[in-house]
Motif scaffolding. Structure first.
Motif, PDB file in Angstrom:
ATOM      1  N   ILE A 117    -132.202  17.475-102.838  1.00 14.64           N
ATOM      2  CA  ILE A 117    -131.624  17.370-101.496  1.00 14.64           C
ATOM      3  C   ILE A 117    -130.301  16.611-101.563  1.00 14.64           C
ATOM      4  O   ILE A 117    -129.309  16.999-100.939  1.00 14.64           O
ATOM      5  N   LEU A 118    -130.275  15.533-102.339  1.00 15.82           N
ATOM      6  CA  LEU A 118    -129.048  14.740-102.431  1.00 15.82           C
ATOM      7  C   LEU A 118    -127.991  15.420-103.299  1.00 15.82           C
ATOM      8  O   LEU A 118    -126.797  15.154-103.141  1.00 15.82           O
ATOM      9  N   PHE A 119    -128.409  16.327-104.195  1.00 15.36           N
ATOM     10  CA  PHE A 119    -127.453  17.053-105.020  1.00 15.36           C
ATOM     11  C   PHE A 119    -126.982  18.340-104.344  1.00 15.36           C
ATOM     12  O   PHE A 119    -126.198  19.091-104.922  1.00 15.36           O
ATOM     13  N   ASN A 120    -127.481  18.603-103.146  1.00 11.68           N
ATOM     14  CA  ASN A 120    -126.980  19.721-102.342  1.00 11.68           C
ATOM     15  C   ASN A 120    -125.448  19.604-102.267  1.00 11.68           C
ATOM     16  O   ASN A 120    -124.913  18.531-101.995  1.00 11.68           O
ATOM     17  N   PRO A 121    -124.712  20.690-102.516  1.00 14.74           N
ATOM     18  CA  PRO A 121    -123.241  20.590-102.519  1.00 14.74           C
ATOM     19  C   PRO A 121    -122.637  20.107-101.203  1.00 14.74           C
ATOM     20  O   PRO A 121    -121.491  19.648-101.182  1.00 14.74           O
ATOM     21  N   TYR A 122    -123.395  20.169-100.115  1.00 17.42           N
ATOM     22  CA  TYR A 122    -122.865  19.728 -98.829  1.00 17.42           C
ATOM     23  C   TYR A 122    -123.226  18.273 -98.507  1.00 17.42           C
ATOM     24  O   TYR A 122    -122.843  17.745 -97.465  1.00 17.42           O
ATOM     25  N   THR A 123    -123.994  17.618 -99.399  1.00 14.97           N
ATOM     26  CA  THR A 123    -124.459  16.265 -99.114  1.00 14.97           C
ATOM     27  C   THR A 123    -123.335  15.235 -99.217  1.00 14.97           C
ATOM     28  O   THR A 123    -123.301  14.274 -98.452  1.00 14.97           O
ATOM     29  N   HIS A 124    -122.415  15.418-100.153  1.00 22.16           N
ATOM     30  CA  HIS A 124    -121.381  14.402-100.400  1.00 22.16           C
ATOM     31  C   HIS A 124    -120.631  14.021 -99.134  1.00 22.16           C
ATOM     32  O   HIS A 124    -120.449  12.832 -98.830  1.00 22.16           O
ATOM     33  N   ASP A 125    -120.183  15.028 -98.375  1.00 24.67           N
ATOM     34  CA  ASP A 125    -119.401  14.745 -97.175  1.00 24.67           C
ATOM     35  C   ASP A 125    -120.220  13.987 -96.136  1.00 24.67           C
ATOM     36  O   ASP A 125    -119.676  13.148 -95.390  1.00 24.67           O
ATOM     37  N   GLN A 126    -121.521  14.282 -96.072  1.00 31.25           N
ATOM     38  CA  GLN A 126    -122.370  13.568 -95.117  1.00 31.25           C
ATOM     39  C   GLN A 126    -122.521  12.105 -95.517  1.00 31.25           C
ATOM     40  O   GLN A 126    -122.448  11.202 -94.677  1.00 31.25           O
ATOM     41  N   VAL A 127    -122.736  11.849 -96.809  1.00 33.26           N
ATOM     42  CA  VAL A 127    -122.880  10.472 -97.285  1.00 33.26           C
ATOM     43  C   VAL A 127    -121.555   9.720 -97.149  1.00 33.26           C
ATOM     44  O   VAL A 127    -121.542   8.530 -96.832  1.00 33.26           O
ATOM     45  N   ALA A 128    -120.452  10.421 -97.353  1.00 35.99           N
ATOM     46  CA  ALA A 128    -119.138   9.787 -97.197  1.00 35.99           C
ATOM     47  C   ALA A 128    -118.938   9.294 -95.768  1.00 35.99           C
ATOM     48  O   ALA A 128    -118.288   8.265 -95.541  1.00 35.99           O
ATOM     49  N   GLN A 129    -119.496  10.022 -94.797  1.00 33.61           N
ATOM     50  CA  GLN A 129    -119.392   9.576 -93.400  1.00 33.61           C
ATOM     51  C   GLN A 129    -120.126   8.253 -93.195  1.00 33.61           C
ATOM     52  O   GLN A 129    -119.666   7.393 -92.438  1.00 33.61           O
ATOM     53  N   ILE A 130    -121.274   8.085 -93.868  1.00 34.67           N
ATOM     54  CA  ILE A 130    -122.012   6.822 -93.772  1.00 34.67           C
ATOM     55  C   ILE A 130    -121.149   5.687 -94.310  1.00 34.67           C
ATOM     56  O   ILE A 130    -121.058   4.609 -93.709  1.00 34.67           O
ATOM     57  N   ARG A 131    -120.485   5.929 -95.430  1.00 39.02           N
ATOM     58  CA  ARG A 131    -119.617   4.904 -96.032  1.00 39.02           C
ATOM     59  C   ARG A 131    -118.483   4.529 -95.077  1.00 39.02           C
ATOM     60  O   ARG A 131    -118.156   3.347 -94.919  1.00 39.02           O
ATOM     61  N   THR A 132    -117.906   5.526 -94.415  1.00 40.13           N
ATOM     62  CA  THR A 132    -116.818   5.260 -93.469  1.00 40.13           C
ATOM     63  C   THR A 132    -117.300   4.419 -92.288  1.00 40.13           C
ATOM     64  O   THR A 132    -116.628   3.464 -91.875  1.00 40.13           O
ATOM     65  N   GLU A 133    -118.481   4.778 -91.762  1.00 37.47           N
ATOM     66  CA  GLU A 133    -119.024   4.027 -90.631  1.00 37.47           C
ATOM     67  C   GLU A 133    -119.385   2.598 -91.029  1.00 37.47           C
ATOM     68  O   GLU A 133    -119.158   1.654 -90.259  1.00 37.47           O
ATOM     69  N   LEU A 134    -119.939   2.411 -92.213  1.00 30.96           N
ATOM     70  CA  LEU A 134    -120.285   1.068 -92.676  1.00 30.96           C
ATOM     71  C   LEU A 134    -119.033   0.209 -92.841  1.00 30.96           C
ATOM     72  O   LEU A 134    -119.037  -0.988 -92.520  1.00 30.96           O
ATOM     73  N   LYS A 135    -117.960   0.810 -93.335  1.00 33.96           N
ATOM     74  CA  LYS A 135    -116.703   0.067 -93.493  1.00 33.96           C
ATOM     75  C   LYS A 135    -116.185  -0.396 -92.137  1.00 33.96           C
ATOM     76  O   LYS A 135    -115.779  -1.554 -91.968  1.00 33.96           O
ATOM     77  N   GLN A 136    -116.224   0.506 -91.136  1.00 30.69           N
ATOM     78  CA  GLN A 136    -115.764   0.147 -89.800  1.00 30.69           C
ATOM     79  C   GLN A 136    -116.635  -0.952 -89.198  1.00 30.69           C
ATOM     80  O   GLN A 136    -116.123  -1.922 -88.618  1.00 30.69           O
ATOM     81  N   LEU A 137    -117.952  -0.817 -89.362  1.00 28.36           N
ATOM     82  CA  LEU A 137    -118.867  -1.812 -88.802  1.00 28.36           C
ATOM     83  C   LEU A 137    -118.693  -3.165 -89.476  1.00 28.36           C
ATOM     84  O   LEU A 137    -118.732  -4.220 -88.819  1.00 28.36           O
ATOM     85  N   LEU A 138    -118.454  -3.177 -90.778  1.00 27.79           N
ATOM     86  CA  LEU A 138    -118.258  -4.433 -91.506  1.00 27.79           C
ATOM     87  C   LEU A 138    -116.982  -5.139 -91.047  1.00 27.79           C
ATOM     88  O   LEU A 138    -116.956  -6.379 -90.931  1.00 27.79           O
ATOM     89  N   GLU A 139    -115.940  -4.372 -90.764  1.00 23.62           N
ATOM     90  CA  GLU A 139    -114.698  -4.966 -90.257  1.00 23.62           C
ATOM     91  C   GLU A 139    -114.920  -5.619 -88.899  1.00 23.62           C
ATOM     92  O   GLU A 139    -114.408  -6.709 -88.618  1.00 23.62           O
ATOM     93  N   ILE A 140    -115.708  -4.960 -88.045  1.00 31.77           N
ATOM     94  CA  ILE A 140    -116.007  -5.533 -86.721  1.00 31.77           C
ATOM     95  C   ILE A 140    -116.771  -6.849 -86.883  1.00 31.77           C
ATOM     96  O   ILE A 140    -116.497  -7.842 -86.210  1.00 31.77           O
ATOM     97  N   ILE A 141    -117.734  -6.847 -87.803  1.00 32.46           N
ATOM     98  CA  ILE A 141    -118.547  -8.046 -88.033  1.00 32.46           C
ATOM     99  C   ILE A 141    -117.695  -9.178 -88.599  1.00 32.46           C
ATOM    100  O   ILE A 141    -117.771 -10.325 -88.145  1.00 32.46           O
ATOM    101  N   ASP A 142    -116.859  -8.863 -89.597  1.00 31.87           N
ATOM    102  CA  ASP A 142    -116.032  -9.890 -90.241  1.00 31.87           C
ATOM    103  C   ASP A 142    -115.067 -10.547 -89.253  1.00 31.87           C
ATOM    104  O   ASP A 142    -114.794 -11.749 -89.342  1.00 31.87           O
TER     105      ASP A 142
END
Length: 258
Positions: free
Chosen positions: A213-238
């Motif tokens: 499921i995680l090696f599905n060729p379409y998974t990377h872009d979905q996981v990248a969105q999580i990374r983007t959201e976490l970065k934004q949330l961490l900036e708000i917290i900091d």
């Protein structure tokens, strides 16, 4: 109809129970211990036994890692007109296999499993039927899933893989992150306990299934969105950005409502 089910695991047993009172059902399972609680069906442990049964429909319910090898093992013992089918959540390689196997086929994905779903109450669960297969095979599964109260969607193989990348990879990865950073709690809150229950359920799944499921060729872009959201949330917290947090909560509440 004579129906052969490959594998007597959780989903294989579910389909045996579901179909055995309306159809002539047999199950092929090499480990006889897994068939101890099956009933109202013929039980095969040797592939040669399949030939005399002459199935009209085959449902491949083995672990996703062995879906294609299981097909290849039993194909020589099937009548030419037998419709072959899978219920796999990972369709990698299946389209090409079906197009060259010489049998009519149908591919579906019940979007539920014994880990979380109440198999006696499925009205809030979904099923995908691949619209590239045999017409009569699709009708059979559409009628079956409709009787279960499932919400049915018809996708191509490619559309299915895109949907799985979104609906499974995001919660799976989110669960992995929770499990990776969590620590034992002597007095856990309700939210923590619920997340822990989900984590234990996800991590009880087959390793190969999680991998594919995680090696599905379409998974990377979905996981990248999580990374983007976490970065934004961490900036708000900091920055202890109260306005930014309010805007962020407004945004995600809107997503949940939609």
């Amino acid at each position: 109809m004579r129906i052969l089910i490959l594998g007597a695991g959780k989903m294989g047993s579910f389909f045996i129970d579901l179909l055995s009172f309306d159809h002539e059902v047999a199950v092929f399972e090499k480990d006889p211990r897994r068939m101890r609680f099956t009933y109202n069906c013929q039980r095969f442990t040797k592939v040669e036994e399949i030939k005399a049964f002459r199935p009209e429909l085959l449902i491949n319910a083995v672990t996703v890692k062995f879906t294609l090898p299981a097909f290849e093992e039993v194909l020589p013992y099937l009548p030419a007109e037998c419709i072959i089918s899978d219920i796999s959540s990972v369709k990698t390689g299946l389209k090409d296999f079906y197009e060259h196997c010489g049998h009519p086929y149908v591919s579906t994905h019940p979007m539920f499993g014994p880990t979380f779903a109440n198999l006696n109450q499925l009205s809030e669960e979904n099923a995908i039927i691949i619209n590239e297969g045999d017409y009569m095979g699709r009708i059979f599964f559409k009628d079956l899933y409709r009787k279960l109260g499932l919400n049915i969607y018809e996708y191509t193989f490619d559309e299915h893989d895109r949907t799985v990348a979104y609906s499974l990879s995001i919660p799976f990865v989110s669960t992995f992150v929770f499990a990776a950073v969590m620590k034992h709690q002597d007095a856990p809150g309700t939210t923590f306990k619920r997340h822990m229950k989900i984590a234990k359920g996800v991590l009880s799944e087959d390793d190969y299934l999680l991998q594919e499921i995680l090696f599905n060729p379409y998974t990377h872009d979905q996981v990248a969105q999580i990374r983007t959201e976490l970065k934004q949330l961490l900036e708000i917290i900091d920055h202890k950005d109260a306005d930014g947090m309010k805007d962020y909560l407004t945004k995600i509440r809107k997503h949940v409502r939609e």
